[in-house]
Structure formats: structure tokens, C-alpha cells
Scaffold this motif. Structure first.
Motif, PDB file in Angstrom:
ATOM      1  N   SER A  25       0.829  -1.204   0.000  1.00  0.00           N
ATOM      2  CA  SER A  25       0.000   0.000   0.000  1.00  0.00           C
ATOM      3  C   SER A  25       0.861   1.250   0.000  1.00  0.00           C
ATOM      4  CB  SER A  25      -0.942  -0.016   1.207  1.00  0.00           C
ATOM      5  OG  SER A  25      -0.198  -0.038   2.419  1.00  0.00           O
ATOM      6  N   THR A  26       2.012   1.203   0.651  1.00  0.00           N
ATOM      7  CA  THR A  26       2.935   2.345   0.652  1.00  0.00           C
ATOM      8  C   THR A  26       3.456   2.619  -0.756  1.00  0.00           C
ATOM      9  OG1 THR A  26       3.621   1.867   2.900  1.00  0.00           O
ATOM     10  CG2 THR A  26       5.082   3.259   1.599  1.00  0.00           C
ATOM     11  N   ALA A  27       3.813   1.538  -1.453  1.00  0.00           N
ATOM     12  CA  ALA A  27       4.309   1.690  -2.832  1.00  0.00           C
ATOM     13  C   ALA A  27       3.234   2.259  -3.744  1.00  0.00           C
ATOM     14  CB  ALA A  27       4.796   0.339  -3.359  1.00  0.00           C
ATOM     15  N   ALA A  28       1.995   1.779  -3.555  1.00  0.00           N
ATOM     16  CA  ALA A  28       0.899   2.266  -4.390  1.00  0.00           C
ATOM     17  C   ALA A  28       0.647   3.745  -4.157  1.00  0.00           C
ATOM     18  CB  ALA A  28      -0.374   1.467  -4.103  1.00  0.00           C
ATOM     19  N   ALA A  29       0.687   4.152  -2.886  1.00  0.00           N
ATOM     20  CA  ALA A  29       0.469   5.562  -2.572  1.00  0.00           C
ATOM     21  C   ALA A  29       1.576   6.428  -3.157  1.00  0.00           C
ATOM     22  CB  ALA A  29       0.396   5.744  -1.055  1.00  0.00           C
ATOM     23  N   THR A  30       2.811   5.931  -3.095  1.00  0.00           N
ATOM     24  CA  THR A  30       3.945   6.678  -3.652  1.00  0.00           C
ATOM     25  C   THR A  30       3.806   6.830  -5.166  1.00  0.00           C
ATOM     26  OG1 THR A  30       5.392   5.836  -1.911  1.00  0.00           O
ATOM     27  CG2 THR A  30       6.457   6.735  -3.883  1.00  0.00           C
ATOM     28  N   ALA A  31       3.364   5.725  -5.820  1.00  0.00           N
ATOM     29  CA  ALA A  31       3.200   5.765  -7.278  1.00  0.00           C
ATOM     30  C   ALA A  31       2.129   6.760  -7.675  1.00  0.00           C
ATOM     31  CB  ALA A  31       2.850   4.370  -7.799  1.00  0.00           C
ATOM     32  N   VAL A  32       1.023   6.790  -6.924  1.00  0.00           N
ATOM     33  CA  VAL A  32      -0.059   7.728  -7.226  1.00  0.00           C
ATOM     34  C   VAL A  32       0.412   9.161  -7.066  1.00  0.00           C
ATOM     35  CG1 VAL A  32      -2.305   8.572  -6.456  1.00  0.00           C
ATOM     36  CG2 VAL A  32      -1.907   6.109  -6.662  1.00  0.00           C
ATOM     37  N   SER A  34       3.507  10.242  -7.212  1.00  0.00           N
ATOM     38  CA  SER A  34       4.490  10.555  -8.251  1.00  0.00           C
ATOM     39  C   SER A  34       3.800  10.839  -9.582  1.00  0.00           C
ATOM     40  CB  SER A  34       5.462   9.387  -8.409  1.00  0.00           C
ATOM     41  OG  SER A  34       6.360   9.610  -9.463  1.00  0.00           O
ATOM     42  N   SER A  35       2.785  10.020  -9.924  1.00  0.00           N
ATOM     43  CA  SER A  35       2.050  10.217 -11.176  1.00  0.00           C
ATOM     44  C   SER A  35       1.335  11.561 -11.179  1.00  0.00           C
ATOM     45  CB  SER A  35       1.051   9.079 -11.358  1.00  0.00           C
ATOM     46  OG  SER A  35       0.278   9.277 -12.517  1.00  0.00           O
ATOM     47  N   SER A  36       0.730  11.928 -10.074  1.00  0.00           N
ATOM     48  CA  SER A  36       0.027  13.205  -9.986  1.00  0.00           C
ATOM     49  C   SER A  36       0.984  14.374 -10.152  1.00  0.00           C
ATOM     50  CB  SER A  36      -0.697  13.309  -8.636  1.00  0.00           C
ATOM     51  OG  SER A  36      -1.677  12.304  -8.519  1.00  0.00           O
ATOM     52  N   ALA A  37       2.179  14.237  -9.560  1.00  0.00           N
ATOM     53  CA  ALA A  37       3.170  15.307  -9.674  1.00  0.00           C
ATOM     54  C   ALA A  37       3.633  15.472 -11.116  1.00  0.00           C
ATOM     55  CB  ALA A  37       4.367  15.010  -8.765  1.00  0.00           C
TER      56      ALA A  37
END
Length: 245
Positions: A25-32, A34-37
Motif C-alpha cells: 500500500s505504501t508503494a501504491a500511494a507513492t506511485a499515485v 508521483s504520477s500526480s506530480a
């Protein structure tokens, strides 16, 4: 005593589970995040360039030389004729399409012309100083038309090829991209006898296919490119900013 301790332990376990975060879940949140940025950076860049392009001054308004008339809606079409006219007692129908000559040349083939006088036309791209014309000449009721591909320059026009084709044949842009096959279209223009080449040049000149078309077609192509670029910025921005279903 044990009965009283059990609810407290259960509550503690629930708090521990709810506050702990798994690696996935931490990786998924980081990916989201990063994608938004990245999306934000790209959207900001698109907006800046969109505003910059929107402020570009259009070329001076000009009209095609008579008796040519502008095909209505041609600026909004992906391809097709730009100018039309009739010629002679037989009522020949003449239509002209235009594109950048650079689009059909090998990469770097027009680098010399691009480097010369870049920006000399008040912001109009140097590659629009070389145009490719598709000239279609036919008679009413005829199933075929005489078609020329010509290079158009500020001070000259030259024939690259000439062929006889069915009126409902594929678009000339697609035909330029295809190789081999199909009906016989005549000899390579430069292999024709010099007298035949000269006569064909006189043939199109008599129908006002000459360098006088250049100022209008150059300005028309610049406006079309500008509109397409504006639409492209809008379309890309819309796709990036659309929420996921």
C-alpha cells in the motif's frame, strides 16, 4: 479478570492493524503521488506553451489570385483541396491541395534551406518556404483526371511528377507514402523528353499554376498549422487531466 482483559486486547489489536501500513500500500500511494506530480508538471508546461502559441501574430491576411476561390471549410479538414477554379470553354475543373515539401523529403534534406533566412518572414517557419502542390485537372463527366505534383517556391514552380488517375483514387498524401504496385502512371518526369517537360510546364502555367499562388498558400498553411497545434495542446491536456473511470 480474563473476560475484562479480552475486549481491551481486541481493541488494541484493531488500533494496531488500522494504523500499520503494508509495503504494497505504501508503494501504491507513492506511485499515485508521483504520477500526480508528473501530470501537474506536464499540464503546466502544456498550458504555458498553449498561451505562448495563442499570442503568436498571424500572417497578414491575403487572398488567392483570381480566378481561384477558397474551398469552404478547408482549414478544418485534415486533407483535401484548398483552392478551386474552372478553366476554358470545356469547363475544366482544377483543384489545388498543399502541404509542406519538407514533410515528404528525407530527414535533413531541407536543412540548408531551413538555416537560411530562418525567422526572416516575421516568425513564419522557414520550412513553409517550400511547398508541395497537388494539382488535379479534370473535365466534367470524365472518370479520370490529370494530376501533377509540383514544388512551389516564392519565385518558381516545378513539376515533380504527372500521372493520369481515377477521380476516386486514394488521397494523394497516402499515395505519396505508398511504394510500388497499382496502375501504370507514366514515366518519371525527369526521364521525359525535354520538349514534353516544357510543354507540361506551359500547360499548368496557362491554368495559372505559378508562383503567384505562393503568398496565399504559405499564409494559409501557417494558419492551418497554428490551429492544429492549438487543438493538439487542448486534446493532450484533456486526456491527461481526465479522471479515471
Amino acid at each position: 479478570m480474563l473476560r475484562r482483559a479480552a475486549p481491551a486486547a481486541a481493541a488494541l489489536c484493531r488500533r494496531t492493524v488500522s494504523t500499520s501500513t503494508s509495503p504494497s500500500s505504501t508503494a501504491a500511494a507513492t506511485a499515485v503521488a508521483s504520477s500526480s506530480a508528473v501530470n501537474s508538471i506536464l499540464l503546466r508546461s502544456l498550458k504555458e506553451h498553449y498561451l505562448e502559441v495563442s499570442k503568436m501574430a498571424p500572417p497578414p491576411k491575403t487572398s488567392p489570385p483570381k480566378p481561384f476561390t477558397i474551398v469552404k471549410g478547408s482549414l478544418d479538414q485534415q486533407s483535401g483541396p484548398v483552392l478551386r477554379r474552372e478553366y476554358g470553354d470545356a469547363g475544366e475543373e482544377i483543384s489545388i491541395s498543399v502541404a509542406r515539401l519538407a514533410n515528404f523529403l528525407p530527414t535533413g534534406a531541407d536543412s540548408d534551406s531551413d538555416s537560411e533566412g530562418a525567422g526572416a518572414d516575421g516568425g513564419m517557419s522557414a520550412s513553409i518556404s517550400q511547398l508541395l502542390l497537388h494539382v488535379d485537372i479534370s473535365k466534367p463527366g470524365a472518370g479520370k483526371s490529370l494530376q501533377f505534383l509540383c514544388g512551389l517556391y516564392p519565385d518558381a514552380v516545378g513539376i515533380h511528377s504527372v500521372c493520369l488517375r481515377a477521380k476516386n483514387a486514394e488521397s494523394w498524401e497516402g499515395n505519396m507514402a505508398s511504394k510500388g504496385g497499382g496502375e501504370y502512371r507514366g514515366r518519371i518526369f525527369q526521364e521525359l523528353d525535354e520538349k514534353v517537360r516544357d510543354a507540361l510546364h506551359l500547360y499548368i502555367e496557362a491554368r495559372s499554376i505559378n508562383e503567384k499562388l505562393f503568398p496565399f498558400l504559405q499564409a494559409w498553411l501557417y494558419v492551418k498549422d497554428h490551429r492544429n497545434l492549438i487543438r493538439w495542446f487542448k486534446s493532450v491536456g484533456t486526456v491527461i487531466s481526465e479522471p479515471k473511470p
